[in-house]
Design a protein around this motif. Structure first.
Motif, PDB file in Angstrom:
ATOM      1  N   PHE B  20     -15.415  16.527  21.388  1.00  0.00           N
ATOM      2  CA  PHE B  20     -16.018  15.365  22.044  1.00  0.00           C
ATOM      3  C   PHE B  20     -17.499  15.664  22.234  1.00  0.00           C
ATOM      4  O   PHE B  20     -17.831  16.747  22.702  1.00  0.00           O
ATOM      5  N   GLY B  57      -6.582  20.410  31.502  1.00  0.00           N
ATOM      6  CA  GLY B  57      -7.881  20.471  30.830  1.00  0.00           C
ATOM      7  C   GLY B  57      -7.905  21.377  29.611  1.00  0.00           C
ATOM      8  O   GLY B  57      -8.950  21.558  28.999  1.00  0.00           O
ATOM      9  N   CYS B  58      -6.746  21.930  29.240  1.00  0.00           N
ATOM     10  CA  CYS B  58      -6.751  22.846  28.094  1.00  0.00           C
ATOM     11  C   CYS B  58      -6.578  22.107  26.774  1.00  0.00           C
ATOM     12  O   CYS B  58      -6.520  22.733  25.719  1.00  0.00           O
ATOM     13  N   GLY B  59      -6.486  20.789  26.812  1.00  0.00           N
ATOM     14  CA  GLY B  59      -6.466  20.032  25.563  1.00  0.00           C
ATOM     15  C   GLY B  59      -5.104  19.553  25.121  1.00  0.00           C
ATOM     16  O   GLY B  59      -4.941  19.096  23.995  1.00  0.00           O
ATOM     17  N   LYS B  60      -4.121  19.595  26.004  1.00  0.00           N
ATOM     18  CA  LYS B  60      -2.764  19.177  25.618  1.00  0.00           C
ATOM     19  C   LYS B  60      -2.713  17.688  25.267  1.00  0.00           C
ATOM     20  O   LYS B  60      -2.187  17.307  24.218  1.00  0.00           O
ATOM     21  N   SER B  61      -3.254  16.869  26.153  1.00  0.00           N
ATOM     22  CA  SER B  61      -3.218  15.420  25.896  1.00  0.00           C
ATOM     23  C   SER B  61      -4.024  15.074  24.656  1.00  0.00           C
ATOM     24  O   SER B  61      -3.603  14.257  23.836  1.00  0.00           O
ATOM     25  N   THR B  62      -5.180  15.685  24.522  1.00  0.00           N
ATOM     26  CA  THR B  62      -6.026  15.413  23.354  1.00  0.00           C
ATOM     27  C   THR B  62      -5.273  15.789  22.085  1.00  0.00           C
ATOM     28  O   THR B  62      -5.294  15.052  21.096  1.00  0.00           O
ATOM     29  N   PRO B 286     -14.872  24.091  28.241  1.00  0.00           N
ATOM     30  CA  PRO B 286     -14.583  23.988  26.810  1.00  0.00           C
ATOM     31  C   PRO B 286     -15.823  23.618  25.998  1.00  0.00           C
ATOM     32  O   PRO B 286     -15.787  23.628  24.774  1.00  0.00           O
TER      33      PRO B 286
HETATM   34  N1  LIG Z   1     -12.667  11.035  25.845  1.00  0.00           N
HETATM   35  C1  LIG Z   1     -13.151  12.228  26.176  1.00  0.00           C
HETATM   36  N2  LIG Z   1     -14.486  12.463  26.131  1.00  0.00           N
HETATM   37  C2  LIG Z   1     -14.996  13.665  26.453  1.00  0.00           C
HETATM   38  N3  LIG Z   1     -14.267  14.727  26.832  1.00  0.00           N
HETATM   39  C3  LIG Z   1     -12.930  14.564  26.903  1.00  0.00           C
HETATM   40  C4  LIG Z   1     -12.302  13.322  26.581  1.00  0.00           C
HETATM   41  N4  LIG Z   1     -10.958  13.455  26.744  1.00  0.00           N
HETATM   42  C5  LIG Z   1     -10.770  14.727  27.137  1.00  0.00           C
HETATM   43  N5  LIG Z   1     -11.944  15.403  27.239  1.00  0.00           N
HETATM   44  C6  LIG Z   1     -12.111  16.809  27.615  1.00  0.00           C
HETATM   45  O1  LIG Z   1     -11.306  17.584  26.758  1.00  0.00           O
HETATM   46  C7  LIG Z   1     -10.675  18.617  27.467  1.00  0.00           C
HETATM   47  C8  LIG Z   1      -9.180  18.529  27.288  1.00  0.00           C
HETATM   48  O2  LIG Z   1      -8.675  17.415  27.997  1.00  0.00           O
HETATM   49  P1  LIG Z   1      -7.140  16.992  27.965  1.00  0.00           P
HETATM   50  O3  LIG Z   1      -6.701  16.937  26.560  1.00  0.00           O
HETATM   51  O4  LIG Z   1      -6.993  15.764  28.765  1.00  0.00           O
HETATM   52  O5  LIG Z   1      -6.431  18.212  28.695  1.00  0.00           O
HETATM   53  P2  LIG Z   1      -4.990  18.303  29.340  1.00  0.00           P
HETATM   54  O6  LIG Z   1      -4.173  17.141  28.875  1.00  0.00           O
HETATM   55  O7  LIG Z   1      -4.455  19.608  28.855  1.00  0.00           O
HETATM   56  O8  LIG Z   1      -5.174  18.317  30.809  1.00  0.00           O
HETATM   57  C9  LIG Z   1     -11.110  18.497  28.904  1.00  0.00           C
HETATM   58  O9  LIG Z   1     -12.170  19.414  29.124  1.00  0.00           O
HETATM   59  C10 LIG Z   1     -11.620  17.097  29.002  1.00  0.00           C
HETATM   60  O10 LIG Z   1     -12.656  17.015  29.938  1.00  0.00           O
END
Ligand SMILES: Nc1ncnc2c1ncn2[C@@H]1O[C@H](COP(=O)(O)OP(=O)(O)O)[C@@H](O)[C@H]1O
Ligand code: SF4
Ligand SMILES: [Mg+2]
Lengths: 307, 334
Positions: B20, B57-62, B286
């Protein structure tokens, strides 16, 4: 694998009676039909809707309803008091006030509705595009909106009218240049919030088109905002028209508008109060009816408020 | 299902990355990126549940959303049933999307408040134009409601009339109505009361055994992961640090980070000798991950080499992958 899976759980027979006959599933016909049902239960809003329909019909059929030509001058009956021949009396040129109010509704209603709808379409479209796509598109639209917002409304409209000259079309433009910005800002904010919602993501995960997302996901959820903006914007526009005409830079006589009638009547307010009161009442009824109807519509569009 | 067919992987993810753009200084030209997912690879078999665990915040959802292309991955390869999912578009993409679904964490934001339960569950059928008649669609929705344990008489109710657990069932019904092969479950029980959590987990398990879909099950809660997964992937700062069969991972956690996570699970046995490992320091950003091993700033085992050399994710035996220079050479809590 497909079909069969649901087959295992298929107890549809048991539910057929409950859901499809006695249940609400058979009666349910969609969000808008459902909203309309809720609206119909709101007596006050329905009454105002009827009033508004009547006012609109009066505007449309003015030539059939008005007893006189609104510009016909009868010098034998100048500033006449109410009578059978002239229920609201006549003005300083002997024109029938009732006929002028009936014709005046055309200006007020068309300025109000048409202009507000056009402004809302522009506002909703630009706001939705800015909110949905973001980035450069959003920056450009936002800068334009900031420029428009920098001026006080009435001053801005007066400046445009003075600059472009008087006339219905110019009045239209002057009023619309003001209101699309407010709509656009509201919609931009709502769309930016809504598009991040997970139910929008769920639609996208299923392969929904942008059109589907906008019509099923975004608009129904912005609709109450839009409705409120439009229904409250119409009386607002009617008031602006009246103000500008009152100040002499709106609709020009002999074309009657409620605003320029009040303006002309002020000279005679103590001698013939009915002359200024009647167009005032017309404005008041229209504005109040729009406001109450707008509130009812907003509530009806929100399933959470279902009693 | 044919045994041989089920040996082919359902999903292969190779070197998936998602960056991102980060807000950099006002005048600086330099572009910085948040490395939300960095070089993640895994394979998912049909009917398998891959648990994904890691701190918030470790990127699971992403990762989960990138796999479905709800977020466009920066780079990497996604093979779904052998076809290149990244290259699909138009009608092909839509068709494959009908086989992949997602269940969300937030049972409130995940259901359109202006749609009835019936419309919400019917939406995937309608988008995919599955049935031409309203009656067929409705019958199918009623069945799906029945399958997830929702009384079909709620067909015309709106989501706000339901509790969190019931809402999650609505979300699950929407996810299974097209009978998908893959569901990404992004923390589906994290927002629910503990008493409801196991009901929903068991529902997901039952659905899997009757319908045969694979899950990518994301959670920050190791107990939940232990309950539902076949295989577990541990993520830290966008990287996979350890991946193994569930039983193997829980009996023989090899990465110091996994060990630390596990030491934090409350144990049912009173007389456990296990010591809780407390990680030093905060989770690094990150946007600016540590050099060498990304975990070295907090690792209780870190040596010289860790800050300079990046450990590979390697097989330490029997499909147990670990990214640590000292994998298997350490004892928990030493
Ligand atoms: N749309 C976005 N724009 C910028 N940064 C993002 C976005 N979505 C997630 N992040 C960042 O990516 C990292 C991983 O987020 P996320 O996948 O939500 O983690 P998790 O689901 O493990 O809590 C975090 O540092 C978050 O701040
Ligand atoms: S490589 Fe070094 S820092 Fe990284 S986990 Fe292993 S011991 Fe810790
Ligand atoms: Mg998450």
């Amino acid at each position: 694998m497909s079909k069969k899976v649901f087959g295992f759980f298929n107890k549809q027979k048991e539910y057929e009676k409950e859901v499809l006959e006695n249940g609400t599933a058979a009666r349910y016909s969609g969000f808008y039909a459902d909203s309309f049902k809720r609206l119909k239960k709101n007596k006050m809003a329905m009454f105002c809707a009827i009033v508004l329909i009547l006012i609109i019909l009066v505007a449309i059929f003015a030539p059939l309803l008005a007893p006189y030509d609104p510009t016909y001058q009868d010098y034998s009956a100048v500033l006449a008091s109410p009578s059978l021949a002239h229920p609201f009396g006549t003005d300083e040129y002997g024109r029938d006030i009732l006929s002028r109010i009936i014709y005046g509704s055309r200006v007020s209603i068309s300025i109000g509705i048409v202009a507000q709808v056009v402004a809302s379409l522009v506002g909703v479209t630009l706001g939705a595009v800015a909110g949905y796509y973001g980035g450069v598109v959003d920056s450009i639209i936002s800068r334009i909106m900031e420029i428009f917002q920098a001026f006080p409304d009435l001053i801005f409209a007066m400046a445009i009218m003075t600059f472009m000259g008087k006339g219905v079309l110019n009045l239209f433009i002057a009023l619309r240049l003001l209101t699309w910005v407010r709509t656009a800002r509201m919609i931009r904010g709502s769309v930016m919030q809504l598009k991040e919602k997970e139910y929008i993501e769920a639609s996208r995960a299923n392969g929904a088109s942008t059109f589907w997302i906008i019509t099923k996901g975004l608009i129904p959820n912005c609709l109450s905002t839009i409705i409120v903006m439009v229904t409250l914007g119409i009386p607002n526009a009617i008031m602006y028209e009246a103000s500008l005409s009152f100040l002499g830079i709106g609709i020009q006589p002999p074309t009657p508008s409620w605003g320029n009638m009040i303006s002309a009547a002020q000279t005679f307010i103590s001698y013939r109060p009915v002359y200024s009161i009647m167009p005032g009442i017309a404005i008041m009824i229209t504005v109040i009816a729009f406001n109450i109807f707008g509130d009812g519509l907003r509530d009806a569009l929100d399933p959470k408020l279902k009693s | 299902m044919n045994e041989k067919m089920s040996q082919a992987p359902l999903l292969e993810v190779k070197h998936l990355r998602k960056l991102f753009p980060a807000k950099s200084g006002f005048l600086s030209k330099e572009k910085t990126f948040i490395k939300a997912v960095d070089d993640v690879s895994f394979t998912l078999m049909p009917r398998e549940t891959l648990g994904v665990v890691g701190e918030s915040g470790c990127g699971k959802s992403t990762m989960g959303r990138s796999v479905l292309r709800l977020i466009q991955p920066t780079s990497g390869e996604i093979l779904y049933k052998g076809q290149d999912f990244m290259k699909l578009s138009g009608a092909d993409l839509r068709r494959v999307r009908s086989e992949m679904q997602i269940i969300f964490q937030d049972p409130y934001a995940s259901l359109n408040p202006r749609m009835t339960v019936g419309e919400i569950i019917a939406e995937p059928l309608n988008i995919q134009k599955k049935y031409s008649s309203k009656e067929e669609t409705r019958d199918h929705v009623v069945k799906a409601m029945e399958v997830v344990g929702l009384n079909p008489k709620y067909y015309t109710r709106y989501p706000h009339e339901f509790s969190g657990g019931q809402r999650q069932r609505i979300g699950i019904a929407r996810a299974i109505v097209l009978e998908p092969s893959l569901i990404v479950c992004d923390e589906p029980v994290s927002a629910l009361d503990v008493s409801i959590q196991s009901q929903v987990l068991n529902l997901l398990k039952d659905l899997q055994s009757s319908m045969g879909m694979a899950y990518i099950f994301i959670s920050h809660n190791l107990s939940v992961i232990k309950h539902i997964s076949d295989r577990v992937m541990v993520m830290y700062l966008g990287h996979v640090v350890e991946m193994a069969k569930k039983t193997e991972l829980f009996s023989n956690p090899s990465h110091p980070y996994t060990q630390a996570l596990m030491s934090a699970i409350p144990l049912p046995e009173r007389h456990s000798k296990r010591k809780k490992i407390i990680l030093q320091g905060d989770l690094p950003s990150p946007a600016n991950p540590p050099s060498g091993c990304i975990f070295h700033t907090r690792c209780f085992m870190a040596q010289e080499i860790c800050s300079t050399q990046k450990p590979e994710l390697k097989d330490i035996g029997g499909g147990h992958y670990c990214a640590c220079h000292f994998c298997g050479k350490c004892q928990q809590g030493e």
